[in-house]
Design a protein around this motif. Structure first.
Motif, PDB file in Angstrom:
ATOM      1  N   ARG A 123     -21.429 -61.091  -2.829  1.00 34.05           N
ATOM      2  CA  ARG A 123     -21.565 -60.737  -4.241  1.00 34.05           C
ATOM      3  C   ARG A 123     -22.797 -59.871  -4.464  1.00 34.05           C
ATOM      4  O   ARG A 123     -22.763 -58.945  -5.281  1.00 34.05           O
ATOM      5  CB  ARG A 123     -21.649 -61.992  -5.105  1.00 34.05           C
ATOM      6  CG  ARG A 123     -21.807 -61.675  -6.596  1.00 34.05           C
ATOM      7  CD  ARG A 123     -21.537 -62.884  -7.467  1.00 34.05           C
ATOM      8  NE  ARG A 123     -22.346 -64.023  -7.076  1.00 34.05           N
ATOM      9  CZ  ARG A 123     -22.218 -65.244  -7.619  1.00 34.05           C
ATOM     10  NH1 ARG A 123     -21.293 -65.468  -8.533  1.00 34.05           N
ATOM     11  NH2 ARG A 123     -22.993 -66.238  -7.226  1.00 34.05           N
TER      12      ARG A 123
ATOM     13  N   ARG B 105     -21.806 -56.420  -3.627  1.00 35.65           N
ATOM     14  CA  ARG B 105     -20.890 -55.897  -4.663  1.00 35.65           C
ATOM     15  C   ARG B 105     -21.645 -55.536  -5.931  1.00 35.65           C
ATOM     16  O   ARG B 105     -21.425 -54.452  -6.522  1.00 35.65           O
ATOM     17  CB  ARG B 105     -19.823 -56.953  -4.959  1.00 35.65           C
ATOM     18  CG  ARG B 105     -18.644 -56.509  -5.855  1.00 35.65           C
ATOM     19  CD  ARG B 105     -18.974 -56.391  -7.342  1.00 35.65           C
ATOM     20  NE  ARG B 105     -19.602 -57.576  -7.890  1.00 35.65           N
ATOM     21  CZ  ARG B 105     -18.958 -58.535  -8.535  1.00 35.65           C
ATOM     22  NH1 ARG B 105     -17.666 -58.450  -8.724  1.00 35.65           N
ATOM     23  NH2 ARG B 105     -19.641 -59.588  -9.027  1.00 35.65           N
ATOM     24  N   ASP B 106     -22.547 -56.400  -6.380  1.00 37.01           N
ATOM     25  CA  ASP B 106     -23.292 -56.135  -7.605  1.00 37.01           C
ATOM     26  C   ASP B 106     -24.149 -54.891  -7.475  1.00 37.01           C
ATOM     27  O   ASP B 106     -24.291 -54.119  -8.430  1.00 37.01           O
ATOM     28  CB  ASP B 106     -24.165 -57.337  -7.961  1.00 37.01           C
ATOM     29  CG  ASP B 106     -23.346 -58.542  -8.395  1.00 37.01           C
ATOM     30  OD1 ASP B 106     -22.136 -58.378  -8.656  1.00 37.01           O
ATOM     31  OD2 ASP B 106     -23.913 -59.648  -8.449  1.00 37.01           O
TER      32      ASP B 106
ATOM     33  N   ARG C 218     -21.589 -51.703  -7.435  1.00 36.50           N
ATOM     34  CA  ARG C 218     -20.517 -51.578  -8.418  1.00 36.50           C
ATOM     35  C   ARG C 218     -20.543 -50.248  -9.166  1.00 36.50           C
ATOM     36  O   ARG C 218     -19.496 -49.644  -9.403  1.00 36.50           O
ATOM     37  CB  ARG C 218     -20.587 -52.741  -9.402  1.00 36.50           C
ATOM     38  CG  ARG C 218     -19.415 -52.784 -10.348  1.00 36.50           C
ATOM     39  CD  ARG C 218     -19.076 -54.165 -10.819  1.00 36.50           C
ATOM     40  NE  ARG C 218     -20.220 -55.033 -11.039  1.00 36.50           N
ATOM     41  CZ  ARG C 218     -20.095 -56.295 -11.447  1.00 36.50           C
ATOM     42  NH1 ARG C 218     -18.887 -56.785 -11.654  1.00 36.50           N
ATOM     43  NH2 ARG C 218     -21.136 -57.065 -11.617  1.00 36.50           N
ATOM     44  N   ASP C 219     -21.693 -49.765  -9.550  1.00 36.66           N
ATOM     45  CA  ASP C 219     -21.787 -48.517 -10.316  1.00 36.66           C
ATOM     46  C   ASP C 219     -22.247 -47.342  -9.460  1.00 36.66           C
ATOM     47  O   ASP C 219     -22.558 -46.279  -9.983  1.00 36.66           O
ATOM     48  CB  ASP C 219     -22.765 -48.701 -11.491  1.00 36.66           C
ATOM     49  CG  ASP C 219     -22.316 -49.783 -12.449  1.00 36.66           C
ATOM     50  OD1 ASP C 219     -21.093 -49.921 -12.641  1.00 36.66           O
ATOM     51  OD2 ASP C 219     -23.183 -50.506 -12.985  1.00 36.66           O
TER      52      ASP C 219
ATOM     53  N   THR D 210     -13.289 -50.306  -5.345  1.00 40.10           N
ATOM     54  CA  THR D 210     -13.087 -51.525  -6.121  1.00 40.10           C
ATOM     55  C   THR D 210     -13.184 -52.722  -5.182  1.00 40.10           C
ATOM     56  O   THR D 210     -13.074 -52.590  -3.960  1.00 40.10           O
ATOM     57  CB  THR D 210     -11.716 -51.516  -6.818  1.00 40.10           C
ATOM     58  OG1 THR D 210     -10.690 -51.301  -5.836  1.00 40.10           O
ATOM     59  CG2 THR D 210     -11.649 -50.417  -7.861  1.00 40.10           C
ATOM     60  N   PHE D 211     -13.386 -53.910  -5.779  1.00 36.71           N
ATOM     61  CA  PHE D 211     -13.634 -55.106  -4.993  1.00 36.71           C
ATOM     62  C   PHE D 211     -12.725 -56.240  -5.465  1.00 36.71           C
ATOM     63  O   PHE D 211     -12.629 -56.501  -6.664  1.00 36.71           O
ATOM     64  CB  PHE D 211     -15.096 -55.527  -5.122  1.00 36.71           C
ATOM     65  CG  PHE D 211     -16.070 -54.471  -4.676  1.00 36.71           C
ATOM     66  CD1 PHE D 211     -16.535 -54.442  -3.380  1.00 36.71           C
ATOM     67  CD2 PHE D 211     -16.509 -53.491  -5.565  1.00 36.71           C
ATOM     68  CE1 PHE D 211     -17.425 -53.470  -2.965  1.00 36.71           C
ATOM     69  CE2 PHE D 211     -17.397 -52.508  -5.163  1.00 36.71           C
ATOM     70  CZ  PHE D 211     -17.861 -52.497  -3.863  1.00 36.71           C
TER      71      PHE D 211
ATOM     72  N   ASP E  93     -12.052 -60.187  -5.526  1.00 36.41           N
ATOM     73  CA  ASP E  93     -12.797 -61.437  -5.416  1.00 36.41           C
ATOM     74  C   ASP E  93     -12.009 -62.434  -4.555  1.00 36.41           C
ATOM     75  O   ASP E  93     -10.900 -62.820  -4.909  1.00 36.41           O
ATOM     76  CB  ASP E  93     -13.049 -62.006  -6.816  1.00 36.41           C
ATOM     77  CG  ASP E  93     -14.030 -63.162  -6.814  1.00 36.41           C
ATOM     78  OD1 ASP E  93     -14.323 -63.694  -5.729  1.00 36.41           O
ATOM     79  OD2 ASP E  93     -14.500 -63.533  -7.911  1.00 36.41           O
TER      80      ASP E  93
ATOM     81  N   PHE F 252     -16.191 -60.734  -1.348  1.00 30.80           N
ATOM     82  CA  PHE F 252     -15.310 -59.733  -1.944  1.00 30.80           C
ATOM     83  C   PHE F 252     -14.720 -58.844  -0.852  1.00 30.80           C
ATOM     84  O   PHE F 252     -15.404 -58.436   0.085  1.00 30.80           O
ATOM     85  CB  PHE F 252     -16.088 -58.857  -2.942  1.00 30.80           C
ATOM     86  CG  PHE F 252     -16.528 -59.596  -4.171  1.00 30.80           C
ATOM     87  CD1 PHE F 252     -15.789 -59.536  -5.342  1.00 30.80           C
ATOM     88  CD2 PHE F 252     -17.675 -60.377  -4.144  1.00 30.80           C
ATOM     89  CE1 PHE F 252     -16.197 -60.233  -6.469  1.00 30.80           C
ATOM     90  CE2 PHE F 252     -18.094 -61.074  -5.270  1.00 30.80           C
ATOM     91  CZ  PHE F 252     -17.343 -60.999  -6.429  1.00 30.80           C
TER      92      PHE F 252
END
Length: 312
Positions: free
Chosen positions: A138, A141-142, A145-146, A151-152, A154, A170
């Motif tokens: 996570r 991923r965090d 993300r931007d 895409t991820f 879960d 993810f």
């Protein structure tokens, strides 16, 4: 003598492993090593282009550190896309695919090697990834993300051996057939000197051949009472430095031999490997098990396939 300095730092860690490597080696060692050398030349070149540093390699396993999560992620995507392209030129039974895990965490650096939970988690994430796929935590991923065009999915909380808290994992969703973002035509990847050094590295039979990825994986399973964990270790590292210990623990009978759920979990793991040694390990533990007849049939089929004359 003074002990070497121990450095602690935050790093992005990429762990990768060839899917079904022992199966490929059992089929054709020479061709498998040739394919591995070719794939690793591309793989290592892309890591370098993304400013990564390879710390541990066991030929079919790679552990690398990057200065940023974005660099590690871009390298992983480019590697999987490049591997897909390289495999299109090979017969289906010779294609070689990697699983990749990425973690960002605290690591220890000593004598040019990296250790710690950050490494252990990356190695376990790789085992959760699909063939040709990528899994991340996570935290990764965090951070991404931007910043990336991906895409991820879960996968929920996953229990990682020797890690006190479950980790949110993810799966990365990306176009495997897409054009790699990193340049594959620059001199580094095609440099004959680079290719030669990779081949030489893969052929060395030294302590480094069972490096950090294997150690991290073993540390995560050695306290387990689940035989499937030891079967997984033996399938991934059939010539590893802990093979005798893993086999001894399997033969000693782990967990409750009367629990059909444990036998079922063990059998499902063994069956998926399709490996003769793993099937025999099942029969040692469960000589009269509910799947013993099927195990014997699968072993017989494997032996017959190996002894059958090849047809040009």
């Amino acid at each position: 003598m003074e002990a070497p300095p121990l450095e602690r730092k935050l790093a992005a860690i990429l762990a990768a492993d060839v899917e079904g490597y022992s199966r490929l080696m059992n089929t054709d060692e020479e061709q498998t090593l040739a394919t591995l050398t070719s794939h690793r030349t591309i793989f290592d070149g892309l890591i370098e282009k993304a400013h990564g540093q390879i710390f541990g390699t066991a030929g079919d396993s790679v552990l690398a550190e990057f200065p940023s999560v974005v660099h590690a992620f871009n390298a992983a995507i480019a590697i999987q896309q490049a591997m897909w392209r390289a495999n299109q030129e090979l017969p289906i039974d010779r294609r070689m695919n990697f699983r990749i895990g990425i973690n960002v965490g605290d690591v220890l650096v000593k004598n040019g090697d990296i250790f710690g939970d950050g490494v252990n988690i990356a190695a376990r994430l790789e085992g959760l990834a699909d063939v040709g796929g990528i899994c991340v935590t996570r935290g990764v991923r965090d951070h991404l993300r931007d910043r990336v065009d991906a895409t991820f999915e879960d996968l929920g909380e996953q229990v990682i051996k020797n890690i006190p808290r479950p980790l949110r994992v993810f799966r990365v969703l990306f176009d495997q057939e897409g054009e790699p973002a990193l340049d594959l035509t620059a001199p580094l990847v095609g440099d004959p000197k680079h290719s030669s050094s990779v081949a030489q590295s893969l052929s060395q039979d030294s302590d480094d051949a069972r490096h950090l990825v294997e150690v991290a994986f073993w540390e995560s399973v050695q306290e387990s009472d689940d035989p499937a964990e030891y079967v997984l270790y033996l399938e991934r590292f059939p010539y590893g430095q802990f093979v005798e210990l893993a086999n001894a623990r399997l033969e000693s009978g782990l967990g409750s031999g009367d629990d059909p759920a444990i036998e079922l979990a063990f059998w499902e793991t063994v069956r998926e490997t399709g490996n003769k040694d793993m099937l025999e390990a099942y029969l040692v533990k469960y000589p009269n098990g509910q799947f013993s007849d099927l195990a014997n049939i699968m072993i017989s089929n494997l032996l017959n396939a190996r002894s059958a004359p090849s047809i040009d």
